[in-house]
Write a protein that holds these residues in place. Structure first.
Motif, short mmCIF file in Angstrom:
data_model
loop_
_atom_site.label_atom_id
_atom_site.label_comp_id
_atom_site.label_asym_id
_atom_site.label_seq_id
_atom_site.Cartn_x
_atom_site.Cartn_y
_atom_site.Cartn_z
N TRP A 50 -10.12 -1.33 -4.97
CA TRP A 50 -9.87 -1.17 -6.37
C TRP A 50 -8.42 -1.07 -6.31
O TRP A 50 -7.60 -0.84 -7.57
N ALA A 51 -7.63 -0.91 -5.46
CA ALA A 51 -6.14 -0.92 -5.33
C ALA A 51 -5.31 -1.86 -6.20
O ALA A 51 -5.96 -3.05 -6.07
N VAL A 52 -4.35 -1.75 -7.01
CA VAL A 52 -3.67 -2.76 -7.54
C VAL A 52 -3.11 -3.70 -6.59
O VAL A 52 -2.15 -3.14 -5.58
N PRO A 53 -3.19 -5.13 -6.58
CA PRO A 53 -2.47 -5.84 -5.60
C PRO A 53 -1.16 -6.02 -5.90
O PRO A 53 -0.77 -5.98 -7.02
N GLY A 54 -0.54 -6.42 -5.12
CA GLY A 54 0.97 -6.74 -5.19
C GLY A 54 2.03 -6.23 -4.14
O GLY A 54 1.45 -5.79 -3.15
N ILE A 55 3.36 -5.95 -4.57
CA ILE A 55 4.13 -5.38 -3.49
C ILE A 55 3.83 -3.81 -3.43
O ILE A 55 3.88 -3.45 -2.21
N HIS A 56 3.24 -2.97 -4.25
CA HIS A 56 2.89 -1.71 -4.00
C HIS A 56 1.46 -1.38 -3.63
O HIS A 56 0.91 -0.42 -3.91
N ALA A 57 0.71 -2.43 -3.41
CA ALA A 57 -0.79 -2.55 -2.87
C ALA A 57 -1.19 -1.46 -1.71
O ALA A 57 -2.15 -0.28 -2.21
N LYS A 58 -0.18 -1.31 -0.65
CA LYS A 58 -0.53 -0.22 0.33
C LYS A 58 -0.50 1.34 -0.55
O LYS A 58 -1.15 2.09 -0.05
#
Length: 213
Positions: A50-58
């Motif tokens: 459920w992590a937020v996708p995008g630049i800070h996904a990791k």
């Protein structure tokens, strides 16, 4: 080793541990903890997805992994506690398990909301930098095609103005920035008309000054 294999091995080991505990029988408190232990195991697998996708996904994924792993370890401890130490306190076991689950949900939703806000800010900053870069590229193309020394100097001044402009923007400037971009795209076709070109160049420069202010 694939994650699925690790998860499967951990699940088997934990179940072997549970069923070989040195107790005469498993009580209601123990079974409640056992049930929530499996819920925590599922959380370890599915919550990080459920992590937020995008630049800070990791970064978002690591935070959710940490939260679900802590919840899993707490549930392992609860299984031991309500099987070996307090096997007859089923009410306490149920209340504690529900409290830990609620705490996990609060932390997960809070973390995801914070990550979403961070991601939106990062996307906005990236868009603002892209706008300045796009404007610079357009002016650079015009500069390469401008032969007149006096006119080249004016185009260079516009380029320097745009290049040194702050990237940060606001919503109420969006329409002005789009108008500036359209005017910049019109500069190249006006190269053969010196008067119209100079007028448009000055107009763009004035707009950019107003935008920066």
């Amino acid at each position: 080793m694939p994650k699925k294999t690790v998860y499967f091995a951990v699940l088997i080991l934990m179940n072997v541990w549970y069923y070989t505990m040195n107790v005469p029988y498993h009580t209601a408190a123990s079974w409640i903890s056992y049930l929530f232990f499996h819920l925590a195991f599922a959380a370890v697998i599915f919550v990080p997805l459920w992590a937020v996708p995008g630049i800070h996904a990791k970064s978002s994924e690591r935070t959710l992994q940490l939260l679900s792993a802590c919840y899993f370890l707490a549930e392992v401890l609860a299984v031991f506690l309500f099987t070996e130490v307090y096997p007859f306190l089923w009410q306490a076991a149920l209340v504690l398990q529900l409290a830990m689950l609620v705490l996990l949900l609060v932390l997960v939703f809070g973390s995801r909301a914070a990550d979403t806000h961070t991601e939106q800010l990062a996307e906005q900053k990236n868009a603002e930098r892209s706008y300045i870069r796009e404007c610079c590229v357009l002016v650079e193309g015009v500069l390469q095609e401008t032969k007149d020394p006096a006119m080249r100097k004016k185009v260079k001044q516009l380029y320097d103005l745009i290049h040194s402009s702050p990237t940060r923007s606001t919503e109420n400037l969006w329409k002005m920035e789009q108008n500036i971009l359209q005017d910049l795209e019109q500069l190249h076709p006006l190269l053969q008309n010196e008067e119209a070109f100079a007028k448009k160049l000055q107009d763009v420069q004035d707009q950019f000054v107003a935008r920066n202010q």
